[in-house]
Design a protein around this motif. Sequence first.
Motif, PDB file in Angstrom:
ATOM      1  N   PHE A 259      50.537  90.665  52.288  1.00 44.70           N
ATOM      2  CA  PHE A 259      51.671  90.520  51.154  1.00 44.70           C
ATOM      3  C   PHE A 259      51.710  89.656  49.924  1.00 44.70           C
ATOM      4  O   PHE A 259      52.210  89.354  49.597  1.00 44.70           O
ATOM      5  N   GLY A 260      50.847  88.817  49.912  1.00 40.87           N
ATOM      6  CA  GLY A 260      51.402  87.224  48.735  1.00 40.87           C
ATOM      7  C   GLY A 260      51.415  85.540  49.200  1.00 40.87           C
ATOM      8  O   GLY A 260      51.138  85.214  48.343  1.00 40.87           O
ATOM      9  N   ALA A 261      52.089  85.747  50.208  1.00 38.68           N
ATOM     10  CA  ALA A 261      52.166  84.608  50.453  1.00 38.68           C
ATOM     11  C   ALA A 261      50.653  83.611  50.228  1.00 38.68           C
ATOM     12  O   ALA A 261      49.687  84.262  51.038  1.00 38.68           O
ATOM     13  N   GLY A 262      50.938  82.705  49.565  1.00 40.27           N
ATOM     14  CA  GLY A 262      50.171  81.345  50.088  1.00 40.27           C
ATOM     15  C   GLY A 262      49.303  80.984  51.299  1.00 40.27           C
ATOM     16  O   GLY A 262      48.264  80.929  51.326  1.00 40.27           O
ATOM     17  N   LEU A 263      50.254  80.740  51.705  1.00 41.41           N
ATOM     18  CA  LEU A 263      50.162  80.074  54.162  1.00 41.41           C
ATOM     19  C   LEU A 263      50.647  81.150  54.558  1.00 41.41           C
ATOM     20  O   LEU A 263      52.041  81.365  54.066  1.00 41.41           O
ATOM     21  N   VAL A 264      49.926  81.129  55.825  1.00 39.80           N
ATOM     22  CA  VAL A 264      50.781  81.589  56.481  1.00 39.80           C
ATOM     23  C   VAL A 264      50.504  80.539  57.963  1.00 39.80           C
ATOM     24  O   VAL A 264      49.615  80.787  58.419  1.00 39.80           O
ATOM     25  N   THR A 265      51.571  80.174  58.055  1.00 39.78           N
ATOM     26  CA  THR A 265      51.347  80.255  59.796  1.00 39.78           C
ATOM     27  C   THR A 265      52.089  79.927  60.754  1.00 39.78           C
ATOM     28  O   THR A 265      53.210  81.089  61.021  1.00 39.78           O
ATOM     29  N   ALA A 266      51.613  80.483  62.233  1.00 35.69           N
ATOM     30  CA  ALA A 266      51.678  80.648  63.449  1.00 35.69           C
ATOM     31  C   ALA A 266      52.432  80.064  64.555  1.00 35.69           C
ATOM     32  O   ALA A 266      52.147  79.029  64.569  1.00 35.69           O
ATOM     33  N   MET A 267      54.114  79.913  64.326  1.00 33.53           N
ATOM     34  CA  MET A 267      54.601  78.408  65.121  1.00 33.53           C
ATOM     35  C   MET A 267      54.151  79.233  66.779  1.00 33.53           C
ATOM     36  O   MET A 267      54.843  79.997  67.240  1.00 33.53           O
ATOM     37  N   VAL A 268      53.473  78.652  67.206  1.00 31.25           N
ATOM     38  CA  VAL A 268      53.139  78.863  69.367  1.00 31.25           C
ATOM     39  C   VAL A 268      53.467  77.914  70.158  1.00 31.25           C
ATOM     40  O   VAL A 268      53.228  76.401  69.852  1.00 31.25           O
ATOM     41  N   HIS A 269      53.559  78.146  71.321  1.00 31.14           N
ATOM     42  CA  HIS A 269      53.805  77.862  72.224  1.00 31.14           C
ATOM     43  C   HIS A 269      52.084  76.597  72.737  1.00 31.14           C
ATOM     44  O   HIS A 269      51.838  75.405  72.801  1.00 31.14           O
ATOM     45  N   GLU A 270      51.536  77.153  73.024  1.00 30.10           N
ATOM     46  CA  GLU A 270      50.102  77.351  72.737  1.00 30.10           C
ATOM     47  C   GLU A 270      49.272  78.077  72.312  1.00 30.10           C
ATOM     48  O   GLU A 270      49.785  79.439  71.697  1.00 30.10           O
ATOM     49  N   GLU A 271      47.740  78.151  71.556  1.00 26.91           N
ATOM     50  CA  GLU A 271      47.761  78.108  70.690  1.00 26.91           C
ATOM     51  C   GLU A 271      46.408  80.033  70.713  1.00 26.91           C
ATOM     52  O   GLU A 271      46.323  79.870  72.436  1.00 26.91           O
ATOM     53  N   ILE A 272      46.756  80.789  70.255  1.00 22.11           N
ATOM     54  CA  ILE A 272      46.425  81.725  70.746  1.00 22.11           C
ATOM     55  C   ILE A 272      45.098  82.750  69.380  1.00 22.11           C
ATOM     56  O   ILE A 272      45.120  81.720  68.435  1.00 22.11           O
ATOM     57  N   GLN A 273      44.831  83.570  69.876  1.00 23.19           N
ATOM     58  CA  GLN A 273      44.056  84.289  68.970  1.00 23.19           C
ATOM     59  C   GLN A 273      44.158  84.819  68.039  1.00 23.19           C
ATOM     60  O   GLN A 273      45.504  85.833  68.395  1.00 23.19           O
ATOM     61  N   MET A 274      43.903  85.040  67.193  1.00 22.54           N
ATOM     62  CA  MET A 274      44.765  85.200  65.442  1.00 22.54           C
ATOM     63  C   MET A 274      43.674  85.344  64.051  1.00 22.54           C
ATOM     64  O   MET A 274      42.540  85.049  64.564  1.00 22.54           O
ATOM     65  N   PRO A 275      43.864  86.704  62.945  1.00 19.35           N
ATOM     66  CA  PRO A 275      43.209  86.541  61.976  1.00 19.35           C
ATOM     67  C   PRO A 275      42.823  85.026  61.506  1.00 19.35           C
ATOM     68  O   PRO A 275      43.518  83.993  61.500  1.00 19.35           O
ATOM     69  N   TYR A 276      41.779  84.470  61.232  1.00 19.68           N
ATOM     70  CA  TYR A 276      40.897  83.223  61.267  1.00 19.68           C
ATOM     71  C   TYR A 276      42.328  82.188  59.875  1.00 19.68           C
ATOM     72  O   TYR A 276      42.171  81.310  59.425  1.00 19.68           O
ATOM     73  N   TYR A 277      42.261  83.245  59.197  1.00 22.55           N
ATOM     74  CA  TYR A 277      43.319  82.323  57.870  1.00 22.55           C
ATOM     75  C   TYR A 277      44.503  82.114  57.650  1.00 22.55           C
ATOM     76  O   TYR A 277      45.759  82.350  57.843  1.00 22.55           O
ATOM     77  N   ILE A 278      45.074  82.369  59.619  1.00 23.83           N
ATOM     78  CA  ILE A 278      46.546  81.999  59.969  1.00 23.83           C
ATOM     79  C   ILE A 278      46.192  80.761  60.702  1.00 23.83           C
ATOM     80  O   ILE A 278      45.547  80.601  61.736  1.00 23.83           O
ATOM     81  N   MET A 279      47.445  80.141  60.120  1.00 24.39           N
ATOM     82  CA  MET A 279      47.018  78.922  60.786  1.00 24.39           C
ATOM     83  C   MET A 279      48.280  79.016  62.007  1.00 24.39           C
ATOM     84  O   MET A 279      49.142  79.766  61.983  1.00 24.39           O
ATOM     85  N   GLN A 280      47.976  78.407  62.858  1.00 24.67           N
ATOM     86  CA  GLN A 280      48.625  77.633  63.972  1.00 24.67           C
ATOM     87  C   GLN A 280      49.664  76.509  64.271  1.00 24.67           C
ATOM     88  O   GLN A 280      48.753  75.233  64.240  1.00 24.67           O
ATOM     89  N   SER A 281      50.438  76.017  64.446  1.00 24.73           N
ATOM     90  CA  SER A 281      50.994  74.660  64.909  1.00 24.73           C
ATOM     91  C   SER A 281      52.512  75.157  66.233  1.00 24.73           C
ATOM     92  O   SER A 281      52.958  76.262  66.073  1.00 24.73           O
ATOM     93  N   HIS A 282      52.338  73.720  66.335  1.00 29.38           N
ATOM     94  CA  HIS A 282      53.330  73.719  67.335  1.00 29.38           C
ATOM     95  C   HIS A 282      55.059  73.457  66.952  1.00 29.38           C
ATOM     96  O   HIS A 282      55.379  73.289  67.488  1.00 29.38           O
ATOM     97  N   ASN A 283      54.861  73.247  65.732  1.00 32.89           N
ATOM     98  CA  ASN A 283      56.584  73.125  64.965  1.00 32.89           C
ATOM     99  C   ASN A 283      56.000  74.485  63.220  1.00 32.89           C
ATOM    100  O   ASN A 283      55.223  74.459  63.137  1.00 32.89           O
ATOM    101  N   ILE A 284      57.376  73.665  63.032  1.00 29.02           N
ATOM    102  CA  ILE A 284      57.642  74.467  61.617  1.00 29.02           C
ATOM    103  C   ILE A 284      57.184  73.528  60.647  1.00 29.02           C
ATOM    104  O   ILE A 284      57.299  72.710  60.700  1.00 29.02           O
ATOM    105  N   PRO A 285      56.127  73.915  60.224  1.00 33.45           N
ATOM    106  CA  PRO A 285      55.543  73.122  59.286  1.00 33.45           C
ATOM    107  C   PRO A 285      56.457  72.163  57.994  1.00 33.45           C
ATOM    108  O   PRO A 285      57.611  73.246  57.486  1.00 33.45           O
ATOM    109  N   GLU A 286      56.286  71.135  57.269  1.00 35.13           N
ATOM    110  CA  GLU A 286      57.455  71.101  56.553  1.00 35.13           C
ATOM    111  C   GLU A 286      57.237  70.935  55.174  1.00 35.13           C
ATOM    112  O   GLU A 286      58.645  71.266  54.898  1.00 35.13           O
ATOM    113  N   ASN A 287      56.049  71.406  55.211  1.00 34.94           N
ATOM    114  CA  ASN A 287      55.970  72.614  53.461  1.00 34.94           C
ATOM    115  C   ASN A 287      57.223  73.754  53.372  1.00 34.94           C
ATOM    116  O   ASN A 287      56.015  74.778  52.985  1.00 34.94           O
ATOM    117  N   THR A 288      57.331  74.736  54.423  1.00 34.55           N
ATOM    118  CA  THR A 288      58.013  76.087  54.985  1.00 34.55           C
ATOM    119  C   THR A 288      58.421  76.366  53.972  1.00 34.55           C
ATOM    120  O   THR A 288      59.671  75.467  53.223  1.00 34.55           O
TER     121      THR A 288
END
Length: 466
Positions: A259-288
């Motif tokens: 729906f148009g967000a330039g970047l999307v990050t999933a905050m996870v405790h451990e990495e999971i299988q997701m679409p390749y264009y979704i980033m994963q992080s253990h924290n909220i990214p600073e530019n969120t």
Amino acid sequence: MKKVFNEVSSLDKKCYEKYLLSEEILMEHAALSLKNEIEKKVKNHNSNILIVCGVGNNGADGITLSRLLQNRYKNIILYLPFGVKSNMAKIQLSRVNTLKIKQIDTIEDIKDIDLVVDCLFGSGLNKPLNNEAKKIIENLNSINAKKISCDIPSGINSEGYIYDIAFKADTTITMGALKISLFSDIAKEYIGKLKVGNLGISDELYEEKTNIYFLEKSDLQLPLRKEINSHKGTFGHACVVIGSKKGAGILASDAAFNFGAGLVTAMVHEEIQMPYYIMQSHNIPENTTAIAMGMGLGLYDKIEIRKILDLKIKKVIDADLFYDEIILDYLDENLVLTPHPKEFCALLKLIGIANIDVNDLQKNRIKYVKEFSNKYPKTTLLLKGANVLISQNQKIYINTFGTTSLSKGGSGDILSGLIVSLLAQGYSCKDSAINASLAHTLVAKKYRYNNYSLTPNDLIKGIKNI
């Protein structure tokens, strides 16, 4: 969007006193609105049309209609099961009697009807129907014919509640302006297609100020990219907090990206299988620029949850958090809340407004949405249901485009993703809720396959083409 009112008797009174329009003029126009709709629906002039009229002015509209339809169809049949009582009903009936329009005495006299017009009770119904009225409506519903209601289907009261039974219309012509009683979830089953009948004066002159609005398709503002000199950061960074129910977070993340967000990050405790264009992080990214959270937060302790909620970033909150007292410390202008009815009942109890169950809520959804908005005017609320209610700053917006196709697991997660995407792109909380809800429901409405088969991925595909 169109204005919605608690009642219109004061608007009718203004027509009499300020614009010198008589009650009779308004009634003639009400009947004309019904006549015009009937002529669109019934092209065969050999048709039989049954008009069922009550004792008051709603019945008088129907009696007037019979006169306007005289000689246009094979048979115009009046049924007045309770006689007439209002002065206008008596006047209109005396006129009809000079035309020798057919009148029947009992419901058993009804045969071979092509169209039924319900003019029994208007929007002022305030008590349960008696047994005779219930039997009449039951018999009318059983007739295999097209059905039109005048003002509101008989049996729906002034708050949109149905005591026992209501007339099931294909089309409802409500007179003058939209009324709040038309928009309860239970009423949606009986309204059919909703139209407003003009009473002989423009909407601008007839209507007054209101805090309730009916959303239209034209209100949808998609996040189309008009900037030429742009990059992915131009369109925001959405972060979805994924807890124990990983599927919910994955769906929300995918919807946000599509729906148009330039970047999307999933905050996870451990990495999971997701679409390749979704980033994963253990924290909220600073530019969120916006956060979605609440779906399956079982993996997060209260310290982690508070740390996220403390961030001065716009958020959409769903699911588990409506049962947690933590939410009480964060009800401010940076939040969009998206509860379903059971979750909203839990929230109402937490904030001290009401201790009710879902059945009580569904009887008067708008009342409790108003009470919430009065107490937390800066918070945007989106109450899910057959009709979606969105409130902020004591204003309510009604989205009626929802369908049974959306009654599937994952539909709400897609909605959260759409909202966080718009928040991330710079939409206000109110506009994010309105536009995401419209996109969500309009995609489902356009779904071309069996209504039981809609999946979250179908919604995401539809978003691309809306």
